[in-house]
Motif scaffolding. Structure first.
Motif, PDB file in Angstrom:
ATOM      1  N   GLU A 141       0.708  -1.411  -0.100  1.00  0.00           N
ATOM      2  CA  GLU A 141       0.002   0.373   0.238  1.00  0.00           C
ATOM      3  C   GLU A 141       0.981   1.171  -0.321  1.00  0.00           C
ATOM      4  OE1 GLU A 141      -3.784  -0.165   2.669  1.00  0.00           O
ATOM      5  OE2 GLU A 141      -2.216  -2.246   4.009  1.00  0.00           O
TER       6      GLU A 141
ATOM      7  N   LEU B 203      -2.410  -4.252  -3.240  1.00  0.00           N
ATOM      8  CA  LEU B 203      -2.242  -3.316  -1.723  1.00  0.00           C
ATOM      9  C   LEU B 203      -1.867  -4.187  -0.912  1.00  0.00           C
ATOM     10  CD1 LEU B 203      -6.069  -2.235  -1.203  1.00  0.00           C
ATOM     11  CD2 LEU B 203      -3.582  -1.059  -2.349  1.00  0.00           C
TER      12      LEU B 203
ATOM     13  N   ALA C  56      -6.860  -2.611  -4.883  1.00  0.00           N
ATOM     14  CA  ALA C  56      -7.310  -0.802  -4.508  1.00  0.00           C
ATOM     15  C   ALA C  56      -8.783  -0.525  -5.746  1.00  0.00           C
ATOM     16  CB  ALA C  56      -6.000   0.254  -5.725  1.00  0.00           C
TER      17      ALA C  56
END
Length: 171
Positions: free
Chosen positions: A33, A50, A68
């Protein structure tokens, strides 16, 4: 795999200044992330990964990869050798699209399996990532080269991110 699809495997490698046990933790439970995805991926509508969370260890176990775009891959673990080798089958949920039009679960381009291999050399770990994918045979002349190029870039992005995480922890 239907005969209408051509199956290919690509691989990329990176040398990581960390022991295999540290790298292992970063390939089984991945955190991405904090890294920006390349502009090219955003332009091509390649979903930003992520994280991936290990649910059950060992062959037959599972891991979930989150993106995402709100979609995920359920990954079935095929082979599990701690600190050495880890392979899995991709199971993208229906509706997981890449490149605006490629439905990964049942389309003309499919992600089939992945594998990480770790080899320690002189205090470092050489990490190899293999990806098995397929392209519809009738469109291979048009799609195979660009899909392969983007997959190589995606592998490099993943490996660089794992390298940064593992080396940061090893310091």
């Amino acid at each position: 795999m239907p005969a209408a699809h051509l199956v290919r495997i690509i691989e990329s490698k990176v040398c990581i200044a960390a022991p295999a046990a540290v790298v292992w933790e970063h390939i089984t439970n991945v955190q991405l992330e904090q890294f920006a995805d390349p502009l090219l991926f955003r332009l091509l509508d390649v979903p930003k990964p992520l994280r991936a969370t290990l649910l059950t260890e060992g062959a037959g176990g599972s891991r979930t990869a989150y993106f995402a775009n709100g979609k995920k891959f359920e990954q079935q673990i095929l082979r599990w050798e701690p600190n050495k080798f880890y392979s899995f089958r991709f199971n993208p949920e229906p509706g997981f699209r890449v490149g605006y039009v490629f439905e990964l679960s049942a389309g003309i381009f499919r992600m089939l399996a992945g594998a990480y291999e770790l080899r320690e050399e002189a205090g470092d770990t050489v990490l190899t990532l293999r990806t098995e994918y397929s392209v519809q045979r009738s469109l291979r002349w048009l799609l195979l080269a660009p899909i392969t190029a983007v997959l190589h870039l995606f592998q490099r992005y993943l490996l660089r991110s794992i390298k940064r995480n593992a080396e940061h922890e090893a310091v």
